[in-house]
Design a protein around this motif. Structure first.
Motif, PDB file in Angstrom:
ATOM      1  N   ILE A   1       0.799  -1.275   0.029  1.00  0.00           N
ATOM      2  CA  ILE A   1       0.133   0.054   0.073  1.00  0.00           C
ATOM      3  C   ILE A   1       0.783   1.221   0.107  1.00  0.00           C
ATOM      4  N   LEU A   2       2.105   1.258   0.908  1.00  0.00           N
ATOM      5  CA  LEU A   2       2.887   2.512   0.913  1.00  0.00           C
ATOM      6  C   LEU A   2       3.490   2.567  -0.497  1.00  0.00           C
ATOM      7  N   GLU A   3       4.048   1.685  -1.040  1.00  0.00           N
ATOM      8  CA  GLU A   3       4.509   1.676  -2.381  1.00  0.00           C
ATOM      9  C   GLU A   3       3.669   2.232  -3.425  1.00  0.00           C
ATOM     10  N   THR A   4       2.389   1.723  -3.510  1.00  0.00           N
ATOM     11  CA  THR A   4       1.495   2.205  -4.473  1.00  0.00           C
ATOM     12  C   THR A   4       1.221   3.826  -4.136  1.00  0.00           C
ATOM     13  N   TRP A   5       1.200   4.071  -2.994  1.00  0.00           N
ATOM     14  CA  TRP A   5       0.884   5.520  -2.680  1.00  0.00           C
ATOM     15  C   TRP A   5       2.141   6.405  -3.079  1.00  0.00           C
ATOM     16  N   LEU A   6       3.315   5.983  -2.904  1.00  0.00           N
ATOM     17  CA  LEU A   6       4.609   6.471  -3.295  1.00  0.00           C
ATOM     18  C   LEU A   6       4.665   6.643  -4.912  1.00  0.00           C
ATOM     19  N   TYR A   7       4.239   5.637  -5.470  1.00  0.00           N
ATOM     20  CA  TYR A   7       4.710   5.523  -7.065  1.00  0.00           C
ATOM     21  C   TYR A   7       3.542   6.542  -7.801  1.00  0.00           C
ATOM     22  N   GLU A   8       2.343   6.641  -7.277  1.00  0.00           N
ATOM     23  CA  GLU A   8       1.115   7.294  -7.774  1.00  0.00           C
ATOM     24  C   GLU A   8       1.514   8.569  -7.503  1.00  0.00           C
ATOM     25  N   ARG A   9       2.348   9.087  -6.587  1.00  0.00           N
ATOM     26  CA  ARG A   9       2.940  10.627  -6.315  1.00  0.00           C
ATOM     27  C   ARG A   9       3.924  11.177  -6.784  1.00  0.00           C
ATOM     28  N   THR A  10       5.209   9.993  -6.851  1.00  0.00           N
ATOM     29  CA  THR A  10       6.483  10.353  -7.114  1.00  0.00           C
ATOM     30  C   THR A  10       6.895   9.809  -8.638  1.00  0.00           C
ATOM     31  N   GLY A  11       6.415   8.491  -8.777  1.00  0.00           N
ATOM     32  CA  GLY A  11       6.746   7.611 -10.160  1.00  0.00           C
ATOM     33  C   GLY A  11       7.913   6.898  -9.543  1.00  0.00           C
ATOM     34  N   SER A  12       8.362   6.828  -8.337  1.00  0.00           N
ATOM     35  CA  SER A  12       9.442   5.791  -7.854  1.00  0.00           C
ATOM     36  C   SER A  12       8.887   4.741  -7.045  1.00  0.00           C
ATOM     37  N   ARG A  13       9.630   3.788  -6.737  1.00  0.00           N
ATOM     38  CA  ARG A  13       9.015   2.679  -5.810  1.00  0.00           C
ATOM     39  C   ARG A  13      10.211   2.358  -4.697  1.00  0.00           C
ATOM     40  N   HIS A  14       9.816   1.992  -3.636  1.00  0.00           N
ATOM     41  CA  HIS A  14      10.715   1.615  -2.640  1.00  0.00           C
ATOM     42  C   HIS A  14      11.738   0.606  -3.156  1.00  0.00           C
ATOM     43  N   SER A  15      11.299  -0.285  -3.870  1.00  0.00           N
ATOM     44  CA  SER A  15      12.238  -1.322  -4.412  1.00  0.00           C
ATOM     45  C   SER A  15      13.355  -1.112  -5.132  1.00  0.00           C
ATOM     46  N   ASP A  16      13.209   0.472  -5.641  1.00  0.00           N
ATOM     47  CA  ASP A  16      14.328   0.824  -6.598  1.00  0.00           C
ATOM     48  C   ASP A  16      15.275   1.332  -5.784  1.00  0.00           C
ATOM     49  N   ALA A  17      15.159   1.594  -4.603  1.00  0.00           N
ATOM     50  CA  ALA A  17      16.210   2.159  -3.688  1.00  0.00           C
ATOM     51  C   ALA A  17      17.245   1.179  -3.056  1.00  0.00           C
ATOM     52  N   ASP A  18      18.442   1.350  -3.194  1.00  0.00           N
ATOM     53  CA  ASP A  18      19.370   0.196  -2.696  1.00  0.00           C
ATOM     54  C   ASP A  18      19.748   0.843  -1.195  1.00  0.00           C
ATOM     55  N   PHE A  19      20.551   0.077  -0.464  1.00  0.00           N
ATOM     56  CA  PHE A  19      21.118   0.460   0.882  1.00  0.00           C
ATOM     57  C   PHE A  19      21.938   1.580   0.705  1.00  0.00           C
ATOM     58  N   ASP A  20      22.674   1.589   0.010  1.00  0.00           N
ATOM     59  CA  ASP A  20      23.780   3.088   0.067  1.00  0.00           C
ATOM     60  C   ASP A  20      22.760   4.225  -0.471  1.00  0.00           C
ATOM     61  N   SER A  21      21.514   4.397  -0.812  1.00  0.00           N
ATOM     62  CA  SER A  21      21.107   5.285  -1.033  1.00  0.00           C
ATOM     63  C   SER A  21      20.029   5.852   0.166  1.00  0.00           C
ATOM     64  N   ILE A  22      20.075   5.094   1.127  1.00  0.00           N
ATOM     65  CA  ILE A  22      19.309   5.571   2.490  1.00  0.00           C
ATOM     66  C   ILE A  22      20.327   6.625   3.141  1.00  0.00           C
ATOM     67  N   PRO A  23      19.803   7.816   3.566  1.00  0.00           N
ATOM     68  CA  PRO A  23      20.856   8.675   4.185  1.00  0.00           C
ATOM     69  C   PRO A  23      21.090   8.263   5.531  1.00  0.00           C
ATOM     70  N   ALA A  24      22.322   8.477   5.982  1.00  0.00           N
ATOM     71  CA  ALA A  24      22.777   7.940   7.241  1.00  0.00           C
ATOM     72  C   ALA A  24      22.136   8.879   8.149  1.00  0.00           C
ATOM     73  N   ALA A  25      22.241   8.459   9.724  1.00  0.00           N
ATOM     74  CA  ALA A  25      21.558   9.055  10.800  1.00  0.00           C
ATOM     75  C   ALA A  25      22.489  10.298  10.861  1.00  0.00           C
ATOM     76  N   PRO A  26      22.173  11.368  11.526  1.00  0.00           N
ATOM     77  CA  PRO A  26      22.943  12.513  11.754  1.00  0.00           C
ATOM     78  C   PRO A  26      24.110  12.190  12.733  1.00  0.00           C
ATOM     79  N   GLY A  27      25.389  12.849  12.477  1.00  0.00           N
ATOM     80  CA  GLY A  27      26.379  12.275  13.334  1.00  0.00           C
ATOM     81  C   GLY A  27      27.111  10.984  13.459  1.00  0.00           C
ATOM     82  N   ARG A  28      26.417  10.349  12.238  1.00  0.00           N
ATOM     83  CA  ARG A  28      27.025   8.761  12.250  1.00  0.00           C
ATOM     84  C   ARG A  28      27.750   8.750  10.860  1.00  0.00           C
ATOM     85  N   ASP A  29      28.709   8.053  10.682  1.00  0.00           N
ATOM     86  CA  ASP A  29      29.694   7.663   9.655  1.00  0.00           C
ATOM     87  C   ASP A  29      28.730   6.504   9.053  1.00  0.00           C
ATOM     88  N   SER A  30      28.343   6.700   7.877  1.00  0.00           N
ATOM     89  CA  SER A  30      27.594   5.469   7.231  1.00  0.00           C
ATOM     90  C   SER A  30      28.882   4.591   6.638  1.00  0.00           C
TER      91      SER A  30
END
Length: 323
Positions: free
Chosen positions: A277-306
């Motif tokens: 459901i979340l992926e459908t909502w994201l795709y309808e509004r942005t054209g991208s999917r969760h499954s298109d994102a890999d691990f390295d594309s996730i931003p690191a937490a503030p103050g932490r070295d990814s």
């Protein structure tokens, strides 16, 4: 589940509950939802629970709302004694009768406090009464709001002037003996003589008041606007999870013996359904999917070295490094 939503600091509005939740013990549902989490309740009732449900300090609980003790019996029992099939068939005929109850409902004088207690007053009280009541006028005479004689001319073309006039309000009827020998305040229901009554969440242990009282008038237009969209959304989610795409009810999709294994598999399937459901909502509004994102594309937490986080072997979606 509602406690977890509170941990996310989501605002608490109205919780629409079906008959299964209404049938819960108040200590397990109605009281904590109101008192601890701050929700208002919109409820539905089984056939045996509709109509007069109890009383509180003389006020009568009818389909979840407290009313004047002298509401006409035809209005009080309008929804009583019907099986669900008859109730649904006659719903359009019942709504005008239900609408006639509105002037007899107690009026909100004070919203819920930190403990969930509300203050309600007689419908004949205050500067804008909805009924005419000789008993109320005798026990607590209204103070004149303006000097001089009362207005005797009504502007018939003015809808507001007609609506607020005493002749447009229902008049309470009492036994003949009350006119000839008026009883004292102590012999009458508390709601008639008090400026307002307090209704705590647990109703001082009164099971039916705590169980059936709700914050919108049952079958009213306002109640329909609150209850129906929430329930439709819920049933739509059930339809999606039980549809052909996932069908959590098909045992062939859960080939594992044992209640524990079945429970875990159902939980996993529900999680997958929610992610879909979340992926459908994201795709309808942005054209991208969760499954298109890999691990390295996730931003690191503030103050932490990814770079300190291990790189996964595959390109699937993993929890972010901050977890």
């Amino acid at each position: 589940m509602l406690k977890h939503l509170a941990e996310l600091r989501l605002s608490a509005g109205t919780c629409a509950a079906d008959r299964a939740c209404t049938g819960c013990s108040p200590e397990n549902f109605q009281i904590p939802v109101r008192q601890q989490l701050g929700y208002r309740l919109a409820l539905d009732y089984k056939a045996a629970d509709r109509g007069i449900q109890g009383s509180w300090q003389g006020a009568v609980l009818i389909d979840g709302s407290l009313t004047c003790p002298h509401i006409p019996n035809t209005l009080a029992q309008a929804t009583h004694g019907m099986d669900d099939k008859t109730f649904r068939r006659r719903l359009d005929d019942l709504k005008p009768l239900v609408a006639e109850r509105v002037p007899y409902f107690l009026k909100l004088k004070q919203n819920a406090d930190a403990r969930g207690t509300v203050r309600l007053q007689c419908p004949a009280a205050g500067p804008s009464p909805s009924v005419n009541c000789a008993r109320r006028e005798r026990l607590r005479p209204a103070r004149p709001t303006a000097s001089g004689p009362p207005q005797t001319v009504i502007k018939l073309t003015d809808l507001r002037s007609r609506a607020i006039h005493a002749s447009a309000r229902p008049t309470m009827r009492f036994p003949d003996r009350e006119w000839t020998d008026p009883p004292g305040k102590e012999a009458l229901p508390a709601v008639c003589g008090a400026s307002a009554i307090s209704v705590p969440v647990d109703a001082a242990g009164d099971l039916k008041i705590a169980k059936f009282r709700q914050d919108s008038h049952y079958l009213s237009l306002a109640s329909d606007r609150i209850y129906k969209p929430i329930r439709s959304h819920n049933e739509g989610l059930n339809g999606r999870l039980k549809g052909a795409y996932m069908d959590i009810g098909d045992p062939m999709h859960r080939r594992a013996p044992g209640q524990v294994a079945q429970t875990i598999l159902i939980a996993i399937m529900l999680a997958i359904g929610n992610l879909d459901i979340l992926e459908t909502w994201l795709y309808e509004r942005t054209g991208s999917r969760h499954s298109d994102a890999d691990f390295d594309s996730i931003p690191a937490a503030p103050g932490r070295d990814s770079s300190s986080a291990p790189t996964p072997l595959d390109m699937g979606r993993h929890p972010p490094a901050s977890l």
